[in-house]
Write an enzyme that holds these catalytic residues in place. Structure first.
Site, PDB file in Angstrom:
ATOM      1  N   ARG A 294       0.827  -1.227   0.000  1.00 30.16           N
ATOM      2  CA  ARG A 294       0.000   0.000   0.000  1.00 30.16           C
ATOM      3  C   ARG A 294       0.852   1.264   0.000  1.00 30.16           C
ATOM      4  NH1 ARG A 294      -2.120   1.839   4.488  1.00 30.16           N
ATOM      5  NH2 ARG A 294      -2.631  -0.192   5.350  1.00 30.16           N
TER       6      ARG A 294
ATOM      7  N   TYR B  64     -10.909  21.814 -14.696  1.00 37.59           N
ATOM      8  CA  TYR B  64     -11.567  20.523 -14.858  1.00 37.59           C
ATOM      9  C   TYR B  64     -12.786  20.474 -13.927  1.00 37.59           C
ATOM     10  CZ  TYR B  64     -12.548  15.616 -14.230  1.00 37.59           C
ATOM     11  OH  TYR B  64     -13.202  14.422 -14.126  1.00 37.59           O
TER      12      TYR B  64
ATOM     13  N   ASP C 243      -2.192  22.127 -12.240  1.00 39.82           N
ATOM     14  CA  ASP C 243      -2.691  20.980 -13.001  1.00 39.82           C
ATOM     15  C   ASP C 243      -2.230  21.213 -14.440  1.00 39.82           C
ATOM     16  OD1 ASP C 243      -4.066  19.170 -14.555  1.00 39.82           O
ATOM     17  OD2 ASP C 243      -5.953  19.337 -13.448  1.00 39.82           O
TER      18      ASP C 243
ATOM     19  N   LYS D 299      -4.379  10.721 -19.155  1.00 38.21           N
ATOM     20  CA  LYS D 299      -4.518  11.427 -20.441  1.00 38.21           C
ATOM     21  C   LYS D 299      -3.267  11.210 -21.297  1.00 38.21           C
ATOM     22  CE  LYS D 299      -8.212  12.789 -18.291  1.00 38.21           C
ATOM     23  NZ  LYS D 299      -9.509  12.175 -18.506  1.00 38.21           N
TER      24      LYS D 299
HETATM   25  N1  PLP Z   1      -7.385  17.278 -14.445  1.00 39.05           N
HETATM   26  C1  PLP Z   1      -7.767  17.420 -15.722  1.00 39.05           C
HETATM   27  C2  PLP Z   1      -7.305  18.627 -16.491  1.00 39.05           C
HETATM   28  C3  PLP Z   1      -8.581  16.461 -16.316  1.00 39.05           C
HETATM   29  O1  PLP Z   1      -8.965  16.619 -17.605  1.00 39.05           O
HETATM   30  C4  PLP Z   1      -9.008  15.339 -15.555  1.00 39.05           C
HETATM   31  C5  PLP Z   1      -9.909  14.308 -16.137  1.00 39.05           C
HETATM   32  O2  PLP Z   1     -10.523  14.501 -17.160  1.00 39.05           O
HETATM   33  C6  PLP Z   1      -8.578  15.226 -14.242  1.00 39.05           C
HETATM   34  C7  PLP Z   1      -7.761  16.215 -13.721  1.00 39.05           C
HETATM   35  C8  PLP Z   1      -8.977  14.049 -13.405  1.00 39.05           C
HETATM   36  O3  PLP Z   1      -8.281  12.906 -13.817  1.00 39.05           O
HETATM   37  P1  PLP Z   1      -8.841  11.423 -13.601  1.00 39.05           P
HETATM   38  O4  PLP Z   1      -9.999  11.259 -14.509  1.00 39.05           O
HETATM   39  O5  PLP Z   1      -7.669  10.543 -13.927  1.00 39.05           O
HETATM   40  O6  PLP Z   1      -9.233  11.314 -12.161  1.00 39.05           O
END
Ligand code: PLP
Length: 385
Positions: A53, A106, A179, A204
């Site tokens: 873990r 997001y 991000d 992604k």
């Molecule tokens: N940040 C961005 C810019 C995203 O596009 C996404 C998902 O679409 C996330 C975070 C979240 O990622 P996850 O779907 O892997 O949890």
């Protein structure tokens, strides 16, 4: 082969830092699936591994590649999703802490911040961080602990000046987290620009094949906050699984070639769609008319990324009808994979979205950009009768 810094990141990524299996001399290291490890006779753990873990050797190998890509002195930590990585940052704060986040970001994380994070006392403020004056006005020195920006940000591709935001956050005693999912390390180096933490939904473009859900954080300083995040991952069990870590490592080997093809395809599409009779507006930071273009040109390299959006003439109905008529583009959520995806974002984000109803989000894959344009052109024309 040690991590030889004289080689380029693309060379190091292509070979996952050149790590091999010392026992069999296999050029691809094995996937470590064990959940538990042998104790030494003296009761110690000389291997450095105790339990699955908190840690895993395959996860560590992939983290090393990501830390190299992000030039992250403190290293990288893999999580079971992008959301698990992002929320780990907020859950490592204290009740009462003030947090600023980009108002365009997001939607899943924005919803989580506005509903879940406030339950244990975080005070969350959404700010248009592309305007540094607004960010400066919102910062509360001594109370704001974290500034969270996304750049380019979903789905308008708003650009925040990372160096400027870092300076303001630091002056107020806050950390800056970025991000950088849609910029990826191919286009932007947030830590080199002054950010403290960089986050990616590795789901992604880092993995790039739409077959792994994963998240990563990377940091410059191994300080008390980073240790808290590490403790949080271990305690909450949010570590990525070894099979997913292996797949991500494999995806990263082609990250540079995929990213180059995806960025040049997106730029060609943005250009061609700009003069399309059925397109009212193209949102892409590479276009000179994009409001964030100048900042993007300063802080992005190798182009402007693989994501763009179009606003379709005729409004929401025409946008949805266009998405219904594509054949090569795949109608699906998510982004960054080798297959191009199209999505009517407002449908998924709901009524609180800042996303206009006529907007289609386009994630450019590695198909021939001429085919992608022809397919979209045909769909746009068919939707307009
Ligand atoms: N940040 C961005 C810019 C995203 O596009 C996404 C998902 O679409 C996330 C975070 C979240 O990622 P996850 O779907 O892997 O949890």
């Amino acid at each position: 082969m040690a991590e030889k810094l004289t080689w380029s990141k693309s060379s190091l990524a292509a070979q996952a830092l050149g790590r091999t299996d010392p026992i069999t001399r296999a050029v691809v290291p094995p996937i470590h699936v064990a959940t538990t490890y042998l104790r030494d006779p003296d009761n110690g753990y000389s291997s450095g591994f105790i339990y699955g873990r908190p840690d895993n050797a395959t996860v560590r190998d992939t983290e090393a590649v990501l830390a190299m890509l992000e030039e992250a002195e403190a290293g990288a930590l893999l999580f079971s999703s992008g959301m698990a990585a992002a929320t780990a940052c907020f859950m490592s704060l204290d009740p009462g802490d003030h947090v600023i986040a980009s108002s365009v970001m997001y939607w899943g994380l924005r919803n989580w911040l506005l509903t879940e994070s406030v339950r244990w006392g975080l005070e969350v403020e959404l700010v248009e961080t592309d305007d540094l004056g607004k960010l400066a006005a919102a910062l509360r020195p001594g109370r704001t602990r974290l500034v969270w920006i996304e750049t380019p940000s979903n789905p308008l591709w708003t650009i925040t000046d990372i160096a400027g935001a870092a300076e303001l956050a630091h002056r107020a005693g806050a950390r800056l987290a970025v991000d950088s999912t849609c910029a990826s390390p191919y286009h932007t180096r947030p830590l080199a620009l002054g950010a403290d933490i960089v986050m990616h939904a590795a789901t992604k473009v880092l993995n790039g094949h739409s077959d792994v859900v994963a998240g990563v954080l990377a940091a410059t300083t191994d300080d008390a906050f980073w240790q808290r995040i590490l403790k949080h991952r271990s305690g909450s069990g949010a570590i990525l699984g070894p099979f997913e870590a292996y797949l991500l490592q494999r995806g990263l080997k082609t990250f540079f070639v995929r990213s180059a093809a995806q960025a040049s395809g997106a730029a060609r599409l943005a250009d061609a769609l700009s003069s399309h009779p059925n397109v009212a507006r193209v949102l892409y930071p590479g276009l000179p008319q994009h409001p964030g273009h100048d900042v993007a040109a300063r802080q992005m390299e190798n182009g402007f990324g693989f994501m763009l959006s179009i606003q379709v003439r005729g409004g929401e109905a025409a946008a949805i009808a266009t998405a219904a008529k594509v054949e090569l583009w795949k109608r699906a959520t998510s982004l960054g994979g080798v297959e191009s995806l199209i999505e009517h974002r407002a449908s998924i984000e709901g009524p609180s979205t800042p996303c206009p109803p006529d907007l289609l989000r386009l994630s450019t894959g590695i198909e021939d950009p001429a085919d992608l344009f022809d397919d979209l052109d045909r769909a746009l024309r068919a939707a307009h009768g």
